[in-house]
Design a protein around this motif. Structure first.
Motif, short mmCIF file in Angstrom:
data_model
loop_
_atom_site.label_atom_id
_atom_site.label_comp_id
_atom_site.label_asym_id
_atom_site.label_seq_id
_atom_site.Cartn_x
_atom_site.Cartn_y
_atom_site.Cartn_z
N VAL A 295 0.83 -1.19 0.00
CA VAL A 295 0.00 0.00 0.00
C VAL A 295 0.87 1.24 0.00
CG1 VAL A 295 -1.88 -1.19 1.18
CG2 VAL A 295 -0.13 -0.03 2.53
N GLY A 296 0.25 2.38 -0.25
CA GLY A 296 0.97 3.64 -0.21
C GLY A 296 1.64 3.99 -1.53
N THR A 297 2.43 5.03 -1.50
CA THR A 297 3.11 5.52 -2.70
C THR A 297 4.26 4.60 -3.09
OG1 THR A 297 2.55 7.78 -2.05
CG2 THR A 297 4.27 7.51 -3.71
N LYS A 298 4.39 4.35 -4.39
CA LYS A 298 5.42 3.43 -4.88
C LYS A 298 6.20 4.09 -6.02
CE LYS A 298 2.14 -0.35 -4.09
NZ LYS A 298 0.96 0.52 -3.96
N ILE A 299 7.49 3.77 -6.07
CA ILE A 299 8.36 4.20 -7.17
C ILE A 299 8.92 2.96 -7.84
CG2 ILE A 299 10.43 5.46 -7.85
CD1 ILE A 299 10.10 7.21 -5.38
N ILE A 300 8.72 2.84 -9.16
CA ILE A 300 9.33 1.75 -9.93
C ILE A 300 10.62 2.29 -10.53
CG2 ILE A 300 9.07 0.17 -11.87
CD1 ILE A 300 6.04 0.36 -11.51
N ALA A 301 11.74 1.64 -10.21
CA ALA A 301 13.04 2.09 -10.69
C ALA A 301 13.44 1.33 -11.95
CB ALA A 301 14.09 1.91 -9.61
N GLN A 302 14.01 2.05 -12.90
CA GLN A 302 14.38 1.47 -14.19
C GLN A 302 15.73 2.02 -14.63
OE1 GLN A 302 12.16 3.24 -17.34
NE2 GLN A 302 12.74 1.73 -18.90
N VAL A 303 16.62 1.15 -15.08
CA VAL A 303 17.89 1.59 -15.67
C VAL A 303 17.67 1.77 -17.17
CG1 VAL A 303 20.23 0.88 -16.29
CG2 VAL A 303 19.42 0.57 -13.94
N VAL A 304 18.06 2.93 -17.70
CA VAL A 304 17.97 3.17 -19.14
C VAL A 304 19.37 3.37 -19.70
CG1 VAL A 304 15.65 4.14 -19.02
CG2 VAL A 304 17.61 5.67 -18.81
N ASN A 305 19.51 3.19 -21.01
CA ASN A 305 20.83 3.29 -21.63
C ASN A 305 20.98 4.56 -22.45
OD1 ASN A 305 20.17 2.65 -24.60
ND2 ASN A 305 19.16 0.97 -23.50
N SER A 306 22.21 4.87 -22.78
CA SER A 306 22.53 6.14 -23.44
C SER A 306 22.03 6.22 -24.89
CB SER A 306 24.04 6.39 -23.40
OG SER A 306 24.73 5.31 -24.01
N SER A 307 21.59 5.10 -25.45
CA SER A 307 21.04 5.15 -26.80
C SER A 307 19.57 5.56 -26.79
CB SER A 307 21.19 3.79 -27.49
OG SER A 307 20.34 2.83 -26.87
N GLY A 308 18.98 5.58 -25.61
CA GLY A 308 17.58 5.97 -25.48
C GLY A 308 16.60 4.87 -25.84
N ALA A 309 17.08 3.63 -26.01
CA ALA A 309 16.21 2.50 -26.35
C ALA A 309 15.73 1.82 -25.08
CB ALA A 309 16.96 1.50 -27.22
N LEU A 310 14.49 1.33 -25.10
CA LEU A 310 13.92 0.67 -23.93
C LEU A 310 14.28 -0.81 -23.85
CD1 LEU A 310 10.38 2.28 -23.76
CD2 LEU A 310 12.14 2.38 -22.00
N GLY A 311 14.73 -1.40 -24.92
CA GLY A 311 15.08 -2.81 -24.91
C GLY A 311 13.86 -3.71 -25.03
N LEU A 312 14.10 -5.02 -24.96
CA LEU A 312 13.03 -5.99 -25.18
C LEU A 312 12.49 -6.59 -23.88
CD1 LEU A 312 14.56 -7.93 -28.22
CD2 LEU A 312 12.81 -6.14 -28.27
N GLY A 313 13.13 -6.34 -22.77
CA GLY A 313 12.73 -6.96 -21.52
C GLY A 313 11.84 -6.09 -20.66
N PHE A 314 12.37 -5.71 -19.51
CA PHE A 314 11.58 -4.94 -18.55
C PHE A 314 11.12 -3.60 -19.12
CE2 PHE A 314 11.54 -1.84 -14.99
CZ PHE A 314 10.40 -2.31 -14.35
N GLY A 315 12.00 -2.94 -19.88
CA GLY A 315 11.64 -1.64 -20.44
C GLY A 315 10.43 -1.71 -21.35
N LYS A 316 10.38 -2.75 -22.17
CA LYS A 316 9.24 -2.93 -23.07
C LYS A 316 7.97 -3.20 -22.28
CE LYS A 316 7.70 -5.64 -27.04
NZ LYS A 316 8.07 -6.74 -27.99
#
Length: 459
Positions: A295-316
């Protein structure tokens, strides 16, 4: 003593003058021992091979939901199974159908789990016990079960994988053979706030009496197991435990066919002072980081790369659930003075949900022996993440960031997460794909995940 009602079960009682649970176990063990004498071997113990040994006609049929057994002639049987199920499911389903043949009236009609599930519940329960005896054979499984140093969810999953058995099957057999206090409870959601024990089983060393239809307290982490494979754990002291503390390990199970209620398996073990599951550590569980718990406020953390692509896994997956993530990353990528390693962005996606993008990966692939993940950049981002979480009074949720395509060392990364975030009293949840035990090479005392099944001393 339970009063049985199903006609096939009553016939078994009449034939044997024995408790049907003990009788189905006896008949299954006799079948297994005969098969072992004739060369059947494992683990894993392949139930299709056993069906062939028993001269049962076995046929793949994708029109069948799981499996079914039908009479063939005066004495024979035919088993059809869905070949597109998971291997563990196929192995269990075929073993379950073989268990039906242990009832002498099986020849009278087709046995199909999908037909009248409520009316056939007693029969199906006994066939599940028979299937567990087939997948986890007498005199073989008990040695492997008792070789486990610590009873944890990770070790039980590894054991199920070794024997190619379903978790529910393994739970049933495990408490039958283990020489330590342990109990399992198989629970179902009557509604999202009402998780009730459907049946339970305890080892002979477990002294507490679990009440029938026990309602799992609403503040339990067991309610986090909203999907098959999602896990949770905690140290508890429920009413039937008489104020004593016990550790529980919980995992979502597949619903029964034609019964859409979610189910949860709970393993109960005595409290071990060396592993208090309520301790403030990184909580590492099987689940989906795009669907954070609690419960409560949540932050989902994500590592991104310098090419600006989200990738095929978690980012997608994240952008599929929250399209704004991709839009904001594309905008940020165009800001050349701001889109630099070590910087981060906080994106609000709802009143109580945020995405925190951390630019800590250089490119997509390793170059000249240099891994894409930049630890110093990640450290800076994690420090900022902690500040944002404190300002918002939020918990933090993420996958095993930086340890996939970015090729970072998870032992280093989790140490950074602990020192930069957890040490400041902020709750951190790490989610792994259900059933996929990660290749963790070094034990850690920083998480509530037990690596006994994954750690290899010789490596």
């Amino acid at each position: 003593m339970k009063k049985w009602k199903h006609e096939s079960v009553l016939k078994m009682i009449e034939e044997s003058n024995n408790d049907p649970i003990e009788e189905i176990r006896f008949r299954a063990r006799e079948l297994v021992l005969e098969a072992l004498e004739n060369g059947w071997s494992g683990p894993p113990f392949n139930s299709i091979e056993l069906a062939n040994y028993l001269n049962l006609e076995i046929t793949p049929n994708d029109a069948v939901v799981d499996a079914r057994i039908s009479p063939k002639g005066k004495k024979g049987f035919s088993i059809e199974y869905n070949p597109f199920q998971k291997p563990t499911r196929i192995n269990f389903s075929v073993a379950h159908e073989i268990a039906h043949t242990l009832f002498t009236d099986c020849i009278d009609k087709i046995r199909n789990r999908e037909d009248e599930p409520s009316e056939n519940r007693e029969l199906e329960q006994l066939c599940n016990i028979g299937a567990s005896e087939i997948q986890l054979p007498y005199a073989i499984f008990s040695n492997d079960a008792n070789a486990i140093e610590n009873i944890t969810l990770e070790n039980l999953i590894a054991l199920a994988s070794k024997f190619k058995a379903s978790l529910e099957s393994l739970f049933i057999r495990f408490v039958e053979v283990i020489d330590r206090p342990c109990a399992i409870m198989i629970c179902a959601f009557n509604d999202p706030s009402h998780l009730v024990v459907e049946y339970y089983k305890a080892s002979k060393y477990f002294e507490k009496k679990i009440p029938s239809n026990f309602h799992i307290p609403n503040d339990s982490n067991a309610y986090e197991c909203q999907a098959p494979g999602w896990s949770a754990r905690e140290t508890i002291s429920w009413s039937f435990l008489e104020e004593e503390e016990y550790n529980i390990y919980c995992i979502g199970l597949s619903p029964m066919r034609k019964d859409n209620r979610g189910r949860v398996g709970i393993v109960v073990t005595p409290f071990d002072s060396t592993e208090n599951l309520s301790t403030q550590k990184i909580r590492m569980e099987f689940g989906d980081a795009t669907k954070p718990r609690g419960v409560g406020t949540k932050i989902i953390a994500q590592v991104v790369n310098s090419s600006g692509a989200l990738g095929l896994g978690f980012g997608k997956s994240l952008s599929k659930n929250f399209p704004i993530v991709k839009e904001e990353l594309q905008k940020w990528h165009k800001e050349k003075s701001e889109f630099i390693l070590g910087n981060s962005r906080l994106i609000k996606v709802s009143e109580e949900m945020y995405i925190f993008q951390m630019l800590a990966q250089k490119g997509l692939f390793a170059k000249a022996g240099e891994i894409p993940l930049k630890y110093s950049s990640l450290k800076k981002c994690l420090s900022e993440l902690a500040t944002q979480a404190q300002d918002l009074d939020a918990s933090i949720h993420m996958p095993m960031i930086g340890a996939g395509q970015a090729q970072g060392d998870w032992n280093v990364i989790q140490g950074m997460i602990h020192d930069e975030i957890v040490a400041k009293g902020i709750g951190v949840f790490i989610y792994m794909l259900p059933g996929k035990i990660p290749n963790i090479k070094v034990k850690s005392s920083l998480t509530l995940f037990n690596e006994e099944s994954t750690w290899r001393k010789e490596k």
